[in-house]
Design a protein around this motif. Structure first.
Motif, PDB file in Angstrom:
ATOM      1  N   LEU A   9      -7.993  65.782 -44.022  1.00  0.00           N
ATOM      2  CA  LEU A   9      -7.823  64.611 -44.944  1.00  0.00           C
ATOM      3  C   LEU A   9      -8.050  63.295 -44.087  1.00  0.00           C
ATOM      4  N   LEU A  12     -11.924  63.244 -43.983  1.00  0.00           N
ATOM      5  CA  LEU A  12     -12.407  62.942 -45.387  1.00  0.00           C
ATOM      6  C   LEU A  12     -12.487  61.508 -45.743  1.00  0.00           C
ATOM      7  N   ILE A  15     -14.951  59.586 -43.863  1.00  0.00           N
ATOM      8  CA  ILE A  15     -16.138  60.026 -44.725  1.00  0.00           C
ATOM      9  C   ILE A  15     -16.312  58.922 -45.640  1.00  0.00           C
ATOM     10  N   LEU A  24     -12.989  58.143 -53.531  1.00  0.00           N
ATOM     11  CA  LEU A  24     -12.690  59.280 -52.296  1.00  0.00           C
ATOM     12  C   LEU A  24     -11.786  58.682 -51.140  1.00  0.00           C
ATOM     13  N   VAL A  28      -7.870  60.466 -51.197  1.00  0.00           N
ATOM     14  CA  VAL A  28      -7.351  61.078 -49.727  1.00  0.00           C
ATOM     15  C   VAL A  28      -6.026  60.372 -49.388  1.00  0.00           C
ATOM     16  N   PHE A 119     -15.645  71.313 -50.742  1.00  0.00           N
ATOM     17  CA  PHE A 119     -16.559  70.668 -49.816  1.00  0.00           C
ATOM     18  C   PHE A 119     -18.007  70.259 -50.307  1.00  0.00           C
ATOM     19  N   VAL A 122     -17.053  66.829 -52.228  1.00  0.00           N
ATOM     20  CA  VAL A 122     -16.999  65.782 -51.087  1.00  0.00           C
ATOM     21  C   VAL A 122     -18.352  65.351 -50.504  1.00  0.00           C
ATOM     22  N   ALA A 126     -19.543  61.536 -51.001  1.00  0.00           N
ATOM     23  CA  ALA A 126     -19.527  60.657 -49.657  1.00  0.00           C
ATOM     24  C   ALA A 126     -21.089  60.380 -49.495  1.00  0.00           C
TER      25      ALA A 126
END
Length: 153
Positions: A9, A12, A15, A24, A28, A119, A122, A126
């Motif tokens: 996390l 992430l 990112i 995001l 997170v 994934f 994300v 990102a």
């Protein structure tokens, strides 16, 4: 303290920060707070089982706000239907809703695929400033591709 989920996390979160993706980062951060508190043990099962449905409901509410405010009414719909763009939009809406249904089935029956879908989502959020509706549509597309591949096997 730094378990694999927390480390993942945090990666992430970084990112999201580098990509300047507020959605995001907020998602997170909320998950990190839940993870490090006892509340997470109670909330995570509900989020995992009902979160997609709640998210779809929130998105649907947001899309319907212009109807509730009076910005869009029957007159605007009637005017829009004179355009072929509106018919393309109607067809697209039907298409993605049918695809998403297959995605729900795939996520329910093959939860291991969720890691790859998350994934991919994300990465899209990102790196490409995407929107995190990807797992459901992605699962639907994956479902149909898998169905086609198995059909022609």
């Amino acid at each position: 303290m730094f378990s694999e989920p927390i480390l993942f996390l945090v990666v992430l979160l970084v990112i999201g920060f580098v990509a300047k993706n507020q959605s995001l980062m907020v998602a997170v951060a909320v998950l990190l707070v839940l993870k490090v508190t006892p509340l997470g043990d109670k909330v995570f099962p509900h989020l995992q089982s009902k979160g997609i449905n709640w998210g779809v409901t929130v998105i649907t509410i947001a899309v319907l706000v212009p109807i509730a405010t009076g910005d869009i009414g029957f007159r605007q719909l009637q005017d829009a239907l004179k355009s072929y763009y509106a018919w393309i939009a109607i067809g697209s809406g039907i298409f993605v809703a049918v695809i998403a249904k297959g995605g729900l089935n795939l996520l329910a029956n093959d939860p291991h695929i969720t890691a790859a879908l998350v994934f991919g989502t994300v990465l899209a959020v990102a790196l490409f400033n995407g929107v995190a509706v990807g797992p459901l549509i992605g699962a639907g597309i994956a479902y149909w591709i898998m169905w086609i591949v198995n059909y022609f096997k």
